[in-house]
Design a protein around this motif. Structure first.
Motif, PDB file in Angstrom:
ATOM      1  N   ASP A   5       0.837  -1.207   0.000  1.00  0.00           N
ATOM      2  CA  ASP A   5       0.000   0.000   0.000  1.00  0.00           C
ATOM      3  C   ASP A   5       0.868   1.252   0.000  1.00  0.00           C
ATOM      4  O   ASP A   5       1.920   1.290   0.645  1.00  0.00           O
ATOM      5  CB  ASP A   5      -0.909   0.030   1.230  1.00  0.00           C
ATOM      6  CG  ASP A   5      -2.056  -0.953   1.120  1.00  0.00           C
ATOM      7  OD1 ASP A   5      -2.374  -1.348  -0.009  1.00  0.00           O
ATOM      8  OD2 ASP A   5      -2.621  -1.330   2.161  1.00  0.00           O
ATOM      9  N   LEU A  34      -6.344   5.249   5.508  1.00  0.00           N
ATOM     10  CA  LEU A  34      -4.897   5.211   5.296  1.00  0.00           C
ATOM     11  C   LEU A  34      -4.144   5.526   6.589  1.00  0.00           C
ATOM     12  O   LEU A  34      -3.131   4.893   6.903  1.00  0.00           O
ATOM     13  CB  LEU A  34      -4.495   6.224   4.219  1.00  0.00           C
ATOM     14  CG  LEU A  34      -4.762   5.825   2.772  1.00  0.00           C
ATOM     15  CD1 LEU A  34      -4.378   6.958   1.843  1.00  0.00           C
ATOM     16  CD2 LEU A  34      -3.994   4.590   2.404  1.00  0.00           C
ATOM     17  N   LEU A  69      -4.359   4.331  -3.292  1.00  0.00           N
ATOM     18  CA  LEU A  69      -3.752   3.344  -2.401  1.00  0.00           C
ATOM     19  C   LEU A  69      -2.609   2.583  -3.056  1.00  0.00           C
ATOM     20  O   LEU A  69      -1.848   1.898  -2.376  1.00  0.00           O
ATOM     21  CB  LEU A  69      -4.810   2.324  -1.955  1.00  0.00           C
ATOM     22  CG  LEU A  69      -5.852   2.779  -0.946  1.00  0.00           C
ATOM     23  CD1 LEU A  69      -6.987   1.775  -0.866  1.00  0.00           C
ATOM     24  CD2 LEU A  69      -5.228   2.927   0.414  1.00  0.00           C
TER      25      LEU A  69
END
Length: 254
Positions: A5, A34, A69
């Motif tokens: 990620d 996130l 992402l």
């Protein structure tokens, strides 16, 4: 296989802003996810459901989230699906047996942690062959989907790292138990000012490219755009506005 990620919040915000105007609630939710992943890499992925009228950018948001992402992206459409085995797969004793759509989407994405867009979840049907929305309960339940069992694989499959993004036009047709498992984010229509900004930033450049025109040869004034928005489109989204701008650029090209 799992992809790494990209947890840079500034980069994610820049990607989301580049692809979509407004939609602050959605962007904030992705940035929160996130931030949590940076602090806790084992945090469960949310099950998001974007609900709103056609043309407000629900489906394209899935692509943007995957890009922000740095994940692979796969999309499945559930419009008109009536067979439960479309979700859970067929047992391998049947001729032509195949896995269910979630497993096939993961195979197509070639990653165990893709962004999986489930389009038109409000259009799921049901008949004598079973109720697909009941089969989706396990797929979209963060407490259960770490051991999802597809009939074709017949092995527990961990779906907990998949980021599920569902889209729906209306919530009334989604079964209550299924709706209860999703985090609903409502996307209302755009104001005229927002439509003006979207047209100027995204729609006009795209229609000029489609018509083979350059910006130096065409000048669309602010007053002209406002007239098209106010008098030629009556919608929550921007699809009709996009078509009207396409008609203008084609006339110019001709």
């Amino acid at each position: 296989v799992t992809t790494q990620d990209d947890l840079d919040l500034d980069h994610a915000r820049a990607v989301l802003d580049e692809d979509h105007h407004g939609l602050e609630r959605v962007k904030e939710r992705i940035l929160e996810y996130l931030a949590v992943l940076r602090l806790n890499p084992d945090a469960p992925a949310p099950i998001l459901c974007f609900a709103g009228p056609p043309g407000v950018g629900k489906t394209s948001l899935g692509h943007s989230i995957a890009r922000a992402l740095g994940r692979r992206f796969a999309r499945i459409s559930l419009g008109g699906v009536r067979d439960e085995s479309e979700i859970r797969g067929h047992r391998r004793t049947y001729i032509g047996a195949m896995p269910g759509t979630p497993v096939r989407a993961i195979r197509d994405a070639e990653s165990m942690n893709p962004v999986l867009l489930i389009d038109e979840i409000d259009k799921l049907g049901g008949d004598v062959r079973g109720d697909p929305s009941a089969a989706m309960l396990e797929v979209l339940d963060p407490a259960q989907n770490s051991t999802f069992r597809d009939h074709y694989l017949d092995l527990p499959l961990d779906l907990s790292r998949v980021l599920f993004v569902c889209t729906a036009n209306v919530l009334d047709t989604i079964s209550r138990p299924l709706l209860d498992r999703m985090e609903v984010i409502r996307l209302s229509g755009y104001t005229d000012r927002e439509k003006h900004a979207i047209a100027r930033r995204y729609l006009v450049p795209r229609q000029l490219r489609n018509a083979g025109l350059t910006a130096s040869r065409v000048r669309i004034t602010d007053a002209g755009l406002e007239t098209v928005i106010a008098e030629y489109t009556r919608e929550a989204g921007v699809r009709q506005l996009d078509r009207r701008l396409g008609a203008i650029t084609r006339k110019i090209a001709r």
